[in-house]
Scaffold this motif. Structure first.
Motif, mmCIF file in Angstrom:
data_model
loop_
_atom_site.group_PDB
_atom_site.id
_atom_site.type_symbol
_atom_site.label_atom_id
_atom_site.label_comp_id
_atom_site.label_asym_id
_atom_site.label_seq_id
_atom_site.Cartn_x
_atom_site.Cartn_y
_atom_site.Cartn_z
ATOM 1 N N ASN A 45 0.825 -1.217 0.000
ATOM 2 C CA ASN A 45 0.000 0.000 0.000
ATOM 3 C C ASN A 45 0.861 1.270 0.000
ATOM 4 O OD1 ASN A 45 -3.047 0.767 1.915
ATOM 5 N ND2 ASN A 45 -2.045 1.903 0.312
ATOM 6 N N ARG A 58 5.385 0.527 -4.764
ATOM 7 C CA ARG A 58 4.005 0.740 -4.327
ATOM 8 C C ARG A 58 3.033 0.148 -5.343
ATOM 9 N NH1 ARG A 58 1.708 6.355 -1.730
ATOM 10 N NH2 ARG A 58 -0.392 5.593 -1.221
ATOM 11 N N GLU A 78 -1.073 -0.510 -5.222
ATOM 12 C CA GLU A 78 -2.333 -0.462 -4.489
ATOM 13 C C GLU A 78 -3.274 -1.597 -4.889
ATOM 14 O OE1 GLU A 78 -3.983 3.455 -4.764
ATOM 15 O OE2 GLU A 78 -2.599 4.251 -3.259
ATOM 16 N N CYS A 95 -10.358 0.550 1.841
ATOM 17 C CA CYS A 95 -9.996 0.618 0.422
ATOM 18 C C CYS A 95 -11.157 1.159 -0.404
ATOM 19 C CB CYS A 95 -9.621 -0.771 -0.095
ATOM 20 S SG CYS A 95 -8.017 -1.385 0.473
ATOM 21 N N ILE A 126 -8.354 2.625 -2.750
ATOM 22 C CA ILE A 126 -7.065 1.943 -2.750
ATOM 23 C C ILE A 126 -7.186 0.666 -3.585
ATOM 24 C CG2 ILE A 126 -5.298 0.821 -1.340
ATOM 25 C CD1 ILE A 126 -6.212 2.632 0.978
#
Length: 259
Positions: A74, A81, A83, A108, A113
Motif C-alpha cells: 500500500n 508501491r 495499491e 480501500c 485503494i
C-alpha cells in the motif's frame, strides 16, 4: 561489524513487527504517522525495508501477516508501491476473518485503494471488523451511520459505536459523544455528559476538545461559568493552529455542531 549486523538481522522477530504494526493501527491515527513510526522501528532493529518485505512475503498463510504485507504494498515499504496488490491482500486477510484486515479492506472502498469507491462494501466490512472489536472500524462504522455512508442514517447506532470506541480511550470518539449529548442526537440531551466526555478528551490533549471545553466553561454548559478556566483551555488548544481555525468557523461550537 558486518558479522554483528548479520547477527542482529538473524535475530529479527516478525512477531514483534506484527505487534508494533497492530499497536500503531489500533487507533485512528493518520497513516502518514503510522508509516513513519513503523519505518523508524524497523530501522531501530537494524533491518532494511527490503529484507522485512521479503520476510513478511513468506508468511502468506497467516491472515495477520497478509494484512501487513498489504500495508507494505500500500505504501511502498521495501517494494514498489502497488495499491491493486494491496487491495487483493487486504481482501484475502479480510475473508480469512482477520479484523484489522477487514477494517483495511473496508477502507480501500472509501479511499479508492486499488479499487473504485463502494460505500456499501465499506460499510459491510467496517461492520464485520467493528463487531470483532477493531476500534478503527468501530469509529468508521459510527461515521457511516452518522453520515449515511453505505447505509441509512441512524443516530442511535452512530452513538452506540462511538461510545464503544470512546470507552476504550479513543479521543475523537469521546469528542463525538460530547457533541451527541450536547444537542441530543441519538441520545437524550445531557449537558453534564457532554462536558464529561469532552473533558476526558481535553485532558488527554485533544485540541478540538480543549477548545470546546473552553466554550463550555465560558457559557456554563455542563459546568458552572468560569472565565478563567475557559481562558486556560483556549490557551492550551491554541497550540494547534488547525483547531483554532476550525473553532473560528464555528465547527466545534455546540450551537452549530455539524453532522
Amino acid at each position: 561489524m558486518e558479522l554483528e549486523s548479520n547477527h542482529f538481522q538473524n535475530k529479527f522477530n516478525l512477531d514483534d513487527l506484527l505487534r508494533v504494526f497492530v499497536k500503531l493501527k489500533k487507533w485512528g491515527r493518520s497513516d502518514l504517522y503510522v508509516v513513519r513510526d513503523l519505518k523508524e522501528w524497523i530501522f531501530s532493529q537494524n533491518q532494511t525495508l527490503e529484507r522485512v518485505f521479503q520476510l513478511v512475503s513468506k508468511k502468506i498463510h497467516h491472515p495477520e501477516f497478509v494484512c501487513l504485507l498489504g500495508y507494505l504494498y500500500n505504501y511502498g515499504l521495501g517494494t514498489i508501491r502497488d495499491e491493486k496488490q494491496a487491495f487483493k491482500l487486504y481482501q484475502k486477510s479480510a475473508e480469512a476473518g482477520y479484523p484489522l484486515g477487514q477494517a483495511r479492506y473496508g477502507y480501500c472502498y472509501i479511499d479508492l485503494i486499488g479499487t473504485s469507491q463502494d460505500k456499501q462494501q465499506a460499510f459491510v466490512w467496517f461492520k464485520k471488523a467493528a463487531e470483532a472489536g477493531n476500534i478503527v472500524a468501530q469509529i468508521n462504522l459510527a461515521s457511516c451511520y452518522k453520515q449515511g455512508r453505505g447505509t441509512n442514517v441512524n443516530s442511535l447506532k452512530a452513538f452506540y459505536w462511538y461510545q464503544k470506541a470512546a470507552e476504550v480511550g479513543d479521543l475523537g470518539s469521546q469528542f463525538e459523544l460530547s457533541g451527541f449529548y450536547s444537542i441530543g442526537y441519538g441520545i437524550k440531551k445531557n449537558s453534564t455528559m457532554a462536558f464529561k466526555w469532552c473533558h476526558k478528551a481535553a485532558l488527554s490533549g485533544f485540541h478540538p476538545a480543549q477548545y470546546r471545553i473552553g466554550g463550555y466553561c465560558e457559557d456554563g454548559i455542563g459546568v458552572s461559568k468560569d472565565i478563567h478556566s475557559a481562558i486556560k483551555w483556549f490557551r492550551l488548544a491554541d497550540r494547534c493552529g488547525s483547531a483554532r481555525q476550525l473553532w473560528g468557523y464555528g465547527l466545534f461550537r455546540i450551537s452549530s455542531y455539524y453532522f
